[in-house]
Design a protein around this motif. Structure first.
Motif, PDB file in Angstrom:
ATOM      1  N   ASP A 198     -36.756 -16.047  98.799  1.00  0.00           N
ATOM      2  CA  ASP A 198     -36.364 -16.716  97.561  1.00  0.00           C
ATOM      3  C   ASP A 198     -34.999 -17.375  97.735  1.00  0.00           C
ATOM      4  O   ASP A 198     -34.171 -16.927  98.535  1.00  0.00           O
ATOM      5  N   ASP A 242     -37.913 -11.770  95.939  1.00  0.00           N
ATOM      6  CA  ASP A 242     -38.668 -11.554  97.167  1.00  0.00           C
ATOM      7  C   ASP A 242     -37.933 -12.163  98.350  1.00  0.00           C
ATOM      8  O   ASP A 242     -37.142 -13.109  98.188  1.00  0.00           O
ATOM      9  N   THR A 259     -40.619 -24.110  94.872  1.00  0.00           N
ATOM     10  CA  THR A 259     -40.789 -24.557  93.497  1.00  0.00           C
ATOM     11  C   THR A 259     -39.952 -23.694  92.551  1.00  0.00           C
ATOM     12  O   THR A 259     -39.551 -22.574  92.888  1.00  0.00           O
ATOM     13  N   VAL A 260     -39.697 -24.215  91.352  1.00  0.00           N
ATOM     14  CA  VAL A 260     -38.917 -23.487  90.361  1.00  0.00           C
ATOM     15  C   VAL A 260     -39.754 -22.330  89.819  1.00  0.00           C
ATOM     16  O   VAL A 260     -40.800 -22.534  89.212  1.00  0.00           O
ATOM     17  N   PHE A 261     -39.292 -21.111  90.061  1.00  0.00           N
ATOM     18  CA  PHE A 261     -40.009 -19.910  89.626  1.00  0.00           C
ATOM     19  C   PHE A 261     -39.468 -19.400  88.299  1.00  0.00           C
ATOM     20  O   PHE A 261     -40.218 -18.975  87.434  1.00  0.00           O
ATOM     21  N   GLN A 262     -38.142 -19.430  88.133  1.00  0.00           N
ATOM     22  CA  GLN A 262     -37.523 -19.001  86.872  1.00  0.00           C
ATOM     23  C   GLN A 262     -36.183 -19.694  86.723  1.00  0.00           C
ATOM     24  O   GLN A 262     -35.499 -19.985  87.701  1.00  0.00           O
ATOM     25  N   LEU A 322     -35.785 -20.304  93.054  1.00  0.00           N
ATOM     26  CA  LEU A 322     -36.820 -21.067  93.751  1.00  0.00           C
ATOM     27  C   LEU A 322     -37.644 -20.118  94.609  1.00  0.00           C
ATOM     28  O   LEU A 322     -37.095 -19.293  95.342  1.00  0.00           O
ATOM     29  N   ARG A 323     -38.957 -20.263  94.502  1.00  0.00           N
ATOM     30  CA  ARG A 323     -39.875 -19.455  95.322  1.00  0.00           C
ATOM     31  C   ARG A 323     -40.920 -20.374  95.930  1.00  0.00           C
ATOM     32  O   ARG A 323     -41.579 -21.121  95.218  1.00  0.00           O
ATOM     33  N   ASN A 324     -41.021 -20.348  97.226  1.00  0.00           N
ATOM     34  CA  ASN A 324     -41.953 -21.227  97.942  1.00  0.00           C
ATOM     35  C   ASN A 324     -41.704 -22.694  97.599  1.00  0.00           C
ATOM     36  O   ASN A 324     -42.641 -23.494  97.466  1.00  0.00           O
TER      37      ASN A 324
END
Length: 266
Positions: A178, A175, A139-142, A135-137
């Motif tokens: 995360d 980052d 939301t699902v990033f990967q 999760l990044r910010n």
């Protein structure tokens, strides 16, 4: 249930980034006395792993999860004893662990290493339907892709298998800020990706710690797993596979590791 949550003083004081992790593992009620089928470890603020075991036919009577527990005990031992040799490859750890394991059984396994210095890359080796969501910010990033032979038949290894023939590998840049969710299929079969992201985001807004968030996710997954009517990713997959009458979640052990990417103090 085998588990470990171990930190090294040298890691805490070093520069760079680290994973601040908390974990929860809830066996389904019928398996509590036997210790459950899931196992996990978190050590040195940059290594973690989960495994989901099952019994297999053999001349010896075996307990579900015994092989998974031994795999992760070996992984922790190899990482701890090899720290001075800078072992950083989760593929190597899984292969060495499997070569040393003697128990009968079947297991999925995921092992990850966070290179927390210059690269800040998470290296993941995975077999089966355990997995991760990054999760990044909020939301699902990967997200990892589960490995199946067929519906509800994940790829697994057993004693004397060569894990390198089955492994999928990921290299993911992390980052600061995360959130990494690593779990067995008990989480992913019962909670949708966006549900997980929403629960984590709200929990962080309430200043909950990784341990508390992991426990919350595991409990929610078990509630859905016990339901005969709730919507779930497993029910969606069952219907897509032709089991049109299936409703509800999937009753299973649930193991969750929640890791926040944070910067170390000098």
């Amino acid at each position: 249930m085998y588990c470990s949550l171990y930190l090294n003083r040298e890691d805490v004081s070093a520069k760079g980034f680290f994973l601040s992790s908390g974990a929860a593992s809830l066996p389904q009620l019928s398996k509590v006395l036997a210790g459950g089928e899931d196992a996990y470890f978190v050590i040195c603020q940059n290594w973690l792993g989960v495994a989901d075991g099952a019994s297999s036919w053999s001349l010896e009577e075996t307990r579900d999860g015994l092989y998974a527990h031994e795999l992760l005990r070996n992984c922790q031992k190899i990482v701890s004893e090899s720290k001075s040799l800078l072992v950083t490859n989760p593929v190597e750890i899984i292969c060495r662990s499997a070569a040393e394991s003697q128990s009968h059984g079947l297991s999925t396994i995921l092992v990850a290493y966070f290179d927390n210095q210059a690269e800040q890359v998470l290296h993941v080796a995975n077999i089966g339907d355990s997995g991760f969501i990054l999760l990044r910010n909020g939301t699902v990033f990967q997200i990892s892709s589960p490995m199946f032979h067929d519906f509800n038949l994940p790829v697994q290894i057993k004693r004397d298998d060569d894990p390198s023939e089955f492994l999928e590998v990921y290299h993911v840049h992390l980052d600061e800020g995360d959130v990494l969710i690593t779990a067995t299929d008990g989480l992913f079969d019962n909670l949708y990706e966006q549900e997980i992201a929403s629960i984590v985001s709200k929990s962080l807004q309430e200043n909950m710690q990784p341990q508390e968030i992991a426990e919350l996710l595991a409990r929610k997954a078990q509630v859905v797993g016990s339901s005969a009517s709730a919507r779930s990713p497993f029910a969606d997959a069952a219907q897509a596979a032709g089991y049109t009458g299936y409703r509800g979640g999937k009753l299973d052990d649930v193991t969750v590791i929640v890791s926040l990417v944070q910067k170390k103090s000098v």
